[in-house]
Design an enzyme around this catalytic site. Structure first.
Site, PDB file in Angstrom:
ATOM      1  N   GLU A  59       0.828  -1.207   0.000  1.00 30.51           N
ATOM      2  CA  GLU A  59       0.000   0.000   0.000  1.00 30.51           C
ATOM      3  C   GLU A  59       0.862   1.256   0.000  1.00 30.51           C
ATOM      4  O   GLU A  59       1.806   1.371   0.782  1.00 30.51           O
ATOM      5  CB  GLU A  59      -0.898  -0.032   1.236  1.00 30.51           C
ATOM      6  CG  GLU A  59      -2.308   0.413   0.969  1.00 30.51           C
ATOM      7  CD  GLU A  59      -3.075  -0.501   0.028  1.00 30.51           C
ATOM      8  OE1 GLU A  59      -3.150  -0.180  -1.186  1.00 30.51           O
ATOM      9  OE2 GLU A  59      -3.615  -1.517   0.491  1.00 30.51           O
ATOM     10  N   SER A  89     -13.816   4.488  -9.608  1.00 28.81           N
ATOM     11  CA  SER A  89     -13.547   5.489 -10.642  1.00 28.81           C
ATOM     12  C   SER A  89     -12.525   4.968 -11.660  1.00 28.81           C
ATOM     13  O   SER A  89     -12.655   5.219 -12.864  1.00 28.81           O
ATOM     14  CB  SER A  89     -13.064   6.802 -10.021  1.00 28.81           C
ATOM     15  OG  SER A  89     -11.945   6.588  -9.218  1.00 28.81           O
ATOM     16  N   GLY A 134     -13.114   2.451  -1.707  1.00 34.52           N
ATOM     17  CA  GLY A 134     -11.696   2.123  -1.843  1.00 34.52           C
ATOM     18  C   GLY A 134     -11.471   0.903  -2.721  1.00 34.52           C
ATOM     19  O   GLY A 134     -10.425   0.261  -2.650  1.00 34.52           O
ATOM     20  N   SER A 182     -25.332   7.373 -16.987  1.00 33.76           N
ATOM     21  CA  SER A 182     -25.014   6.207 -16.168  1.00 33.76           C
ATOM     22  C   SER A 182     -26.297   5.654 -15.576  1.00 33.76           C
ATOM     23  O   SER A 182     -27.263   6.394 -15.379  1.00 33.76           O
ATOM     24  CB  SER A 182     -24.038   6.583 -15.062  1.00 33.76           C
ATOM     25  OG  SER A 182     -24.714   7.360 -14.100  1.00 33.76           O
ATOM     26  N   THR A 211       2.946   2.016  -2.014  1.00 34.10           N
ATOM     27  CA  THR A 211       4.266   1.728  -2.579  1.00 34.10           C
ATOM     28  C   THR A 211       4.314   2.082  -4.065  1.00 34.10           C
ATOM     29  O   THR A 211       5.388   2.274  -4.613  1.00 34.10           O
ATOM     30  CB  THR A 211       4.590   0.229  -2.409  1.00 34.10           C
ATOM     31  OG1 THR A 211       3.405  -0.514  -2.718  1.00 34.10           O
ATOM     32  CG2 THR A 211       5.017  -0.093  -0.993  1.00 34.10           C
ATOM     33  N   ASP A 212       3.135   2.190  -4.706  1.00 26.92           N
ATOM     34  CA  ASP A 212       3.159   2.376  -6.177  1.00 26.92           C
ATOM     35  C   ASP A 212       3.833   3.680  -6.589  1.00 26.92           C
ATOM     36  O   ASP A 212       4.700   3.694  -7.461  1.00 26.92           O
ATOM     37  CB  ASP A 212       1.766   2.193  -6.821  1.00 26.92           C
ATOM     38  CG  ASP A 212       0.677   3.138  -6.337  1.00 26.92           C
ATOM     39  OD1 ASP A 212       0.919   3.910  -5.386  1.00 26.92           O
ATOM     40  OD2 ASP A 212      -0.419   3.101  -6.929  1.00 26.92           O
ATOM     41  N   ASP A 269      -4.074   0.916  -9.347  1.00 28.28           N
ATOM     42  CA  ASP A 269      -5.482   0.553  -9.532  1.00 28.28           C
ATOM     43  C   ASP A 269      -5.801   0.257 -10.995  1.00 28.28           C
ATOM     44  O   ASP A 269      -6.470  -0.727 -11.315  1.00 28.28           O
ATOM     45  CB  ASP A 269      -6.380   1.673  -8.998  1.00 28.28           C
ATOM     46  CG  ASP A 269      -6.102   1.973  -7.538  1.00 28.28           C
ATOM     47  OD1 ASP A 269      -5.540   1.105  -6.857  1.00 28.28           O
ATOM     48  OD2 ASP A 269      -6.437   3.078  -7.080  1.00 28.28           O
TER      49      ASP A 269
HETATM   50  C1  GLA Z   1      -5.153   4.556  -4.089  1.00 24.41           C
HETATM   51  C2  GLA Z   1      -4.367   5.000  -5.312  1.00 24.41           C
HETATM   52  C3  GLA Z   1      -3.299   3.992  -5.679  1.00 24.41           C
HETATM   53  C4  GLA Z   1      -2.449   3.617  -4.467  1.00 24.41           C
HETATM   54  C5  GLA Z   1      -3.343   3.280  -3.282  1.00 24.41           C
HETATM   55  C6  GLA Z   1      -2.535   3.034  -2.040  1.00 24.41           C
HETATM   56  O1  GLA Z   1      -5.912   3.420  -4.387  1.00 24.41           O
HETATM   57  O2  GLA Z   1      -5.227   5.185  -6.419  1.00 24.41           O
HETATM   58  O3  GLA Z   1      -2.499   4.505  -6.709  1.00 24.41           O
HETATM   59  O4  GLA Z   1      -1.542   4.619  -4.161  1.00 24.41           O
HETATM   60  O5  GLA Z   1      -4.279   4.295  -3.020  1.00 24.41           O
HETATM   61  O6  GLA Z   1      -1.777   1.897  -2.152  1.00 24.41           O
END
Ligand code: GLA
Length: 398
Positions: free
Chosen positions: A43, A147, A143, A82, A45-46, A191
Site C-alpha cells: 500500500e 472510478s 476504496g 449512467s 508503494t506504487d 489501480d
Molecule cells: C489509491 C491510489 C493507488 C495507491 C493506493 C494506495 O488506491 O489510487 O495509486 O496509491 O491508493 O496503495
C-alpha cells in the site's frame, strides 16, 4: 457475484444494451467490462516505484459505446449517461470539445472525459464524438477503485474502436495521467494496472518502476479460503489532503536520502539519516511494505496462507502506526475479524476510510461477518457492507 463470465454480468450487459437504445436511439457498437480491485498487500508503494500485489474483483464497470459518425455539426465530444443513481431514464451529460479541460466536467462524466482528454493529445487520433452509457456494481467511495474501473472501461473501449494499438502498460500510464491531471487526484499506477492486467484466480505482482508484472496464483479454492471485504461505508477521497501529504513526505524522504525514490532503499537502518520523525515513520512504512510484498509473493508460492495472513496483519499495523492512514472503523474491522479467527486482515487501498480485507476460511464467512457487524454496532459505527470477492480477469470486451 458478477465475474467476467457470470450470469449476472450477462444480464447486466443485456439491460445496458436495451437502455442504450432507449436513451440514444441506436445500438451501442460494443460493451466493455473493467473490474474494481482489492489490494492484497503493497500500500502506497506504487508512487514510490515499489511493489504491489492487487487483484481484480468480481465487481465491475460496464461501458457501452457508440461513435458518432463525425464530431460536427453539434461539436459534442461526449454524451454520457449512467444507470446508477438515476431512475429509468438517466440524464445525459454532454461535454463540448472546449469543455474538455481539467475541472470543467462535473460528476461521473469527468472520468470518461479525463480519458478523452488524454487520448486527444495522442498523435493521429481524430475524436468523433461518443455516446456512452455506463453501469457499475463497484461500490462507490469504498476504496475498491470504482472510478478507475470507469476510466479503464473507457480506454479499453476506445483502444478497440479506434484501433489505437495501446498496450496494457500504455493504458495504465494514460489513465494515471488522466486521473492525476484531469481529475486532480495525485494517485499512483496500481489501480488501473490491476483492472487492466489481472488474471482470474491470480494476484498481480507488479513492479511499479519497470511495469513488469507477473500473475501469482492465489491458492484460495484449494485451501478453502476466501477474501472477505469489509466496506466501512466511511467514504474516502484521494483529492483530499491526506493522500497528497503522504506522497509529499515520501518525496521529501527520498530527496533527503539522495535517491530517486524510496524504492531504492531496502534497509530501514538507512532511514536513521532522516531528521524529521514523521517523515522517517512514513518512509519506514514504504521500505517495510515493499519487503512484505516480496515476502507475500514468496509464501504464496509455497501455498502458506498462514504466513500470508501474518504479513497482512503486519501491513495493517504499519499503516496504522507509521503511515497513519487507517481509521477507527478500519482498525475495528481488522481487530474483530482477527478475534473471530481470520487468517489475516488489513485495510486495503488509499486509506482514511474505505474497506478492509480479511483472509478467512470458507467455513468462517458467517461467523467473521457477524463478529465485525456486532463490533461496529457496539461502537456505534455505520453498518458495514460485508461480502466475499473472487480474483477476476482484467478488463476487456464484454
Ligand atoms: C489509491 C491510489 C493507488 C495507491 C493506493 C494506495 O488506491 O489510487 O495509486 O496509491 O491508493 O496503495
Amino acid at each position: 457475484m458478477s465475474t467476467s463470465d457470470s450470469k449476472e454480468t450477462a444480464q447486466r450487459i443485456g439491460q445496458l444494451r436495451e437502455k442504450f437504445v432507449k436513451i440514444y436511439g441506436h445500438h451501442p457498437e460494443g460493451i466493455w467490462r473493467a473490474p474494481g480491485r482489492v489490494n492484497l498487500i503493497g500500500e502506497h508503494t506504487d508512487y514510490n516505484l515499489g511493489y504491489v500485489l492487487p487483484f481484480a474483483i468480481d465487481k465491475n464497470a460496464l461501458v457501452a459505446v457508440r461513435r458518432k459518425s463525425q464530431l460536427e455539426p453539434d461539436a459534442k465530444v461526449l454524451d454520457f449517461a449512467s444507470t446508477f443513481g438515476h431512475g429509468e431514464t438517466p440524464a445525459i451529460t454532454s461535454v463540448e470539445l472546449d469543455e474538455l479541460v481539467p475541472g470543467a466536467v462535473p460528476g461521473w462524466a469527468a472520468y470518461p472525459a479525463a480519458v478523452l482528454w488524454v487520448l486527444n493529445q495522442l498523435e493521429g487520433l481524430e475524436l468523433t464524438g461518443l455516446e456512452l452509457l455506463v453501469d457499475s456494481d463497484v461500490p462507490v467511495g469504498s476504496g475498491l477503485s470504482s472510478s478507475h474501473a470507469l476510466e479503464v472501461g473507457t480506454i479499453v473501449a476506445l483502444n478497440d474502436l479506434y484501433n489505437l494499438g495501446l498496450a496494457e502498460t500504455d493504458m495504465a500510464r494514460l489513465t494515471q495521467r488522466a486521473e492525476n491531471e484531469f481529475v486532480g487526484a495525485p494517485t499512483g499506477i496500481m489501480d488501473q494496472s490491476a483492472s487492466l492486467m489481472s488474471h482470474a484466480g491470480h494476484a498481480l505482482f507488479l513492479d511499479c518502476r519497470s511495469m513488469e508484472s507477473e500473475a501469482v496464483p492465489l491458492p484460495l479454492i484449494e485451501q478453502e479460503a476466501v477474501v472477505l471485504v469489509i466496506d466501512t461505508k466511511v467514504e474516502h477521497s484521494h483529492v483530499d489532503g491526506g493522500y497528497a501529504a503522504r506522497r509529499d513526505s515520501c518525496e521529501q524522504a527520498a530527496a533527503a536520502l539522495g535517491v530517486a525514490s524510496l524504492r531504492e532503499v531496502s534497509n530501514v537502518a538507512e532511514l536513521e539519516a532522516l531528521e524529521d520523525p514523521v517523515v522517517r515513520r512514513r518512509a519506514k512504512h514504504i521500505v517495510t511494505e515493499n519487503q512484505r510484498v516480496l515476502d507475500t509473493v514468496r509464501v504464496l508460492r509455497d501455498g502458506d496462507l498462514k504466513a500470508v495472513g501474518q504479513l497482512l496483519c503486519q501491513s495493517h499495523e504499519s499503516m496504522r502506526d507509521d503511515y497513519e492512514i487507517s481509521s477507527q472503523e478500519l482498525d475495528a474491522a481488522v481487530e474483530a475479524a482477527m478475534a473471530a479467527g481470520a487468517i489475516g486482515a488489513r485495510m486495503t487501498g488509499g486509506g482514511f476510510g474505505g474497506s478492509a480485507i480479511a483472509l478467512i476460511s470458507v467455513q468462517q464467512i458467517a461467523h467473521v461477518s457477524q463478529a465485525v457487524e456486532t463490533a461496529f454496532e457496539r461502537a456505534g459505527y455505520v453498518r458495514p457492507a460485508i461480502f466475499t470477492v473472487i480474483a477476476d480477469e482484467g478488463a476487456g470486451k464484454a
